[in-house]
Design a protein around this motif. Structure first.
Motif, PDB file in Angstrom:
ATOM      1  N   ASN A 134      -7.661   2.137   2.516  1.00  0.00           N
ATOM      2  CA  ASN A 134      -6.618   2.852   3.255  1.00  0.00           C
ATOM      3  C   ASN A 134      -6.798   2.635   4.750  1.00  0.00           C
ATOM      4  OD1 ASN A 134      -4.512   4.531   3.941  1.00  0.00           O
ATOM      5  ND2 ASN A 134      -5.411   6.394   3.096  1.00  0.00           N
ATOM      6  N   PRO A 146       3.342   1.690  -3.315  1.00  0.00           N
ATOM      7  CA  PRO A 146       2.679   2.004  -4.597  1.00  0.00           C
ATOM      8  C   PRO A 146       1.990   3.366  -4.592  1.00  0.00           C
ATOM      9  CG  PRO A 146       2.193  -0.254  -3.930  1.00  0.00           C
ATOM     10  CD  PRO A 146       2.884   0.393  -2.773  1.00  0.00           C
ATOM     11  N   VAL A 147       1.315   3.690  -3.488  1.00  0.00           N
ATOM     12  CA  VAL A 147       0.628   4.980  -3.394  1.00  0.00           C
ATOM     13  C   VAL A 147       1.620   6.127  -3.543  1.00  0.00           C
ATOM     14  CG1 VAL A 147      -0.536   6.530  -1.765  1.00  0.00           C
ATOM     15  CG2 VAL A 147      -1.350   4.195  -2.039  1.00  0.00           C
ATOM     16  N   LEU A 162       3.020   6.299  -7.222  1.00  0.00           N
ATOM     17  CA  LEU A 162       1.998   6.746  -8.176  1.00  0.00           C
ATOM     18  C   LEU A 162       1.431   8.118  -7.825  1.00  0.00           C
ATOM     19  CD1 LEU A 162       0.029   3.394  -8.598  1.00  0.00           C
ATOM     20  CD2 LEU A 162       1.703   4.384 -10.178  1.00  0.00           C
ATOM     21  N   ASN A 163       1.673   8.540  -6.569  1.00  0.00           N
ATOM     22  CA  ASN A 163       1.112   9.800  -6.081  1.00  0.00           C
ATOM     23  C   ASN A 163      -0.412   9.805  -6.236  1.00  0.00           C
ATOM     24  OD1 ASN A 163       1.297  12.338  -4.893  1.00  0.00           O
ATOM     25  ND2 ASN A 163       1.414  13.390  -6.874  1.00  0.00           N
ATOM     26  N   ASP A 164      -0.988   8.639  -5.891  1.00  0.00           N
ATOM     27  CA  ASP A 164      -2.434   8.511  -6.078  1.00  0.00           C
ATOM     28  C   ASP A 164      -2.983   7.412  -5.167  1.00  0.00           C
ATOM     29  OD1 ASP A 164      -5.004   8.907  -7.457  1.00  0.00           O
ATOM     30  OD2 ASP A 164      -4.607   6.906  -8.273  1.00  0.00           O
ATOM     31  N   TYR A 165      -4.114   7.696  -4.522  1.00  0.00           N
ATOM     32  CA  TYR A 165      -4.824   6.666  -3.760  1.00  0.00           C
ATOM     33  C   TYR A 165      -5.674   5.876  -4.762  1.00  0.00           C
ATOM     34  CZ  TYR A 165      -3.685   9.642   0.254  1.00  0.00           C
ATOM     35  OH  TYR A 165      -3.043  10.397   1.204  1.00  0.00           O
ATOM     36  N   PHE A 166      -5.133   4.789  -5.258  1.00  0.00           N
ATOM     37  CA  PHE A 166      -5.802   4.064  -6.341  1.00  0.00           C
ATOM     38  C   PHE A 166      -6.855   3.080  -5.834  1.00  0.00           C
ATOM     39  CE2 PHE A 166      -1.794   2.086  -5.200  1.00  0.00           C
ATOM     40  CZ  PHE A 166      -2.145   0.759  -4.958  1.00  0.00           C
ATOM     41  N   MET A 167      -7.094   3.078  -4.511  1.00  0.00           N
ATOM     42  CA  MET A 167      -8.125   2.239  -3.911  1.00  0.00           C
ATOM     43  C   MET A 167      -9.063   3.120  -3.081  1.00  0.00           C
ATOM     44  SD  MET A 167      -7.587  -0.899  -4.899  1.00  0.00           S
ATOM     45  CE  MET A 167      -8.367  -1.988  -3.717  1.00  0.00           C
ATOM     46  N   TRP A 210       0.790  -1.234   0.000  1.00  0.00           N
ATOM     47  CA  TRP A 210       0.000   0.000   0.000  1.00  0.00           C
ATOM     48  C   TRP A 210       0.824   1.288   0.000  1.00  0.00           C
ATOM     49  CZ3 TRP A 210      -4.143   1.804  -1.773  1.00  0.00           C
ATOM     50  CH2 TRP A 210      -4.753   2.968  -1.261  1.00  0.00           C
TER      51      TRP A 210
END
Length: 323
Positions: free
Chosen positions: A90, A76-77, A80-85, A73
């Motif tokens: 979270n 990757p976040v 990617l600079n993104d909360y992809f979930m 978690w």
């Protein structure tokens, strides 16, 4: 961006974010490998009548959850600079890594200390026949308490979340988290004080016992007793340091990168370092890991698995009734 600018910024930037993600990746991989090796090598010997190694196995399991959880978690976040979930994922990872996985370490430390105290100061109780082995009961209680901490703070406004802005885990601002933080700090300090006092008492007791032995035996025993004390105090220091870092210390730094080091990097680094400490300081764990990696022949491995189980580096033979 110059190095001075990098170390002076209090705002998230792409460079700070990428460097932070790379550091987290390195230490998370390192911690996952070390703790997995310790966990698997001990798990393969779970039939051995050794409460000490079972508790060490539990501790490495908790460390592994933290290290592997970072790979799933926060890393990757951050890359990617993104909360992809969704938001609840979270929150779930915060509970899993920050409460369930993290809390197993301090609770296991209490079990290790209790196991040593029982063997050294109360050998008649240690060698008694029990219907349910105390070490097994302690491990179950440890896991149950960690699970209760995992599910207890799922209500909204009581989550422990990974923040891209701060590149670290932070609780939501609410009355719930304020109370939780106070209880958490006090509990960890009490655990560190009690286990440290017990560590010194064990050290002096074992030193006194070694004075009744021959010179060679006494020298060997004193060396092992120093390792016990060093390992106990080191693990206690790691618990205290991580507790302070994740609750108070990070607030002292206005620079984002230093906040990251104390808030996020510290959590996974200390779990990785503890895995290394268990490997380096415990001869039986060291042998188990080396055997797992193929450094021992089949005959040597059988000899290792069939050897009398020792709870505390030759301090006391582990009773078959303890497990």
């Amino acid at each position: 961006m110059t190095i001075d600018e990098f170390l002076s910024t209090g705002q998230p930037s792409d460079l700070v974010r990428i460097v932070s993600a790379i550091l987290l990746t390195i230490v998370s991989v390192f911690g996952s490998v070390f703790n997995t090796l310790v966990f698997v090598s001990l798990l393969l010997r779970v039939k051995k009548k050794d409460g000490f190694l079972k508790i060490c196995c539990t501790k490495s399991f908790g460390n592994d959850i933290v290290c592997i959880g970072y790979l799933f978690w926060p890393i990757p976040v951050t890359f990617l600079n993104d909360y992809f979930m969704p938001h609840m994922f979270n929150a779930f990872m915060g509970q899993l890594v920050g409460w369930f996985g993290w809390s197993i370490g301090p609770l296991s430390q209490v079990l290790l200390t209790s196991n040593r105290v029982l063997a050294v100061f109360f050998p008649h109780l240690y060698h008694r026949t029990y219907r349910f082995a105390p070490s097994n009961v302690g491990i179950v209680i440890c896991l149950v308490l960690s699970f209760l901490l995992f599910i207890a703070f799922f209500p909204e406004d009581c989550h422990y979340l990974y923040s891209l802005k701060d590149i670290g885990w932070l609780p939501e601002e609410s009355f719930c988290t304020s109370v939780r933080r106070s209880i958490f700090i006090v509990s960890m300090i009490i655990i560190v004080i009690i286990t440290s006092i017990c560590g010194f008492l064990l050290f002096f007791r074992l030193i006194a016992d070694s004075n009744t032995m021959s010179t060679i035996q006494s020298t060997s025993r004193k060396s092992k007793n120093k390792k016990i004390l060093f390992q106990t105090l080191t693990q206690n220091f790691l618990i205290l340091l991580d507790t302070l870092n994740t609750t108070m210390t990070y607030k002292l730094f206005p620079v984002l990168f230093f906040q990251f080091l104390t808030l996020s990097f510290s959590m996974v680094f200390l779990r990785a370092f503890e895995g290394f400490i268990m490997y380096a300081m415990n001869e039986r764990i060291n042998k188990g890991v080396r055997a797992l990696l193929g450094y021992k022949t089949t005959d040597q491995l059988k000899t290792l698995q069939g050897a009398p189980s020792m709870m505390i580096w030759n301090v006391s033979s582990t009773s078959r009734h303890m497990n």
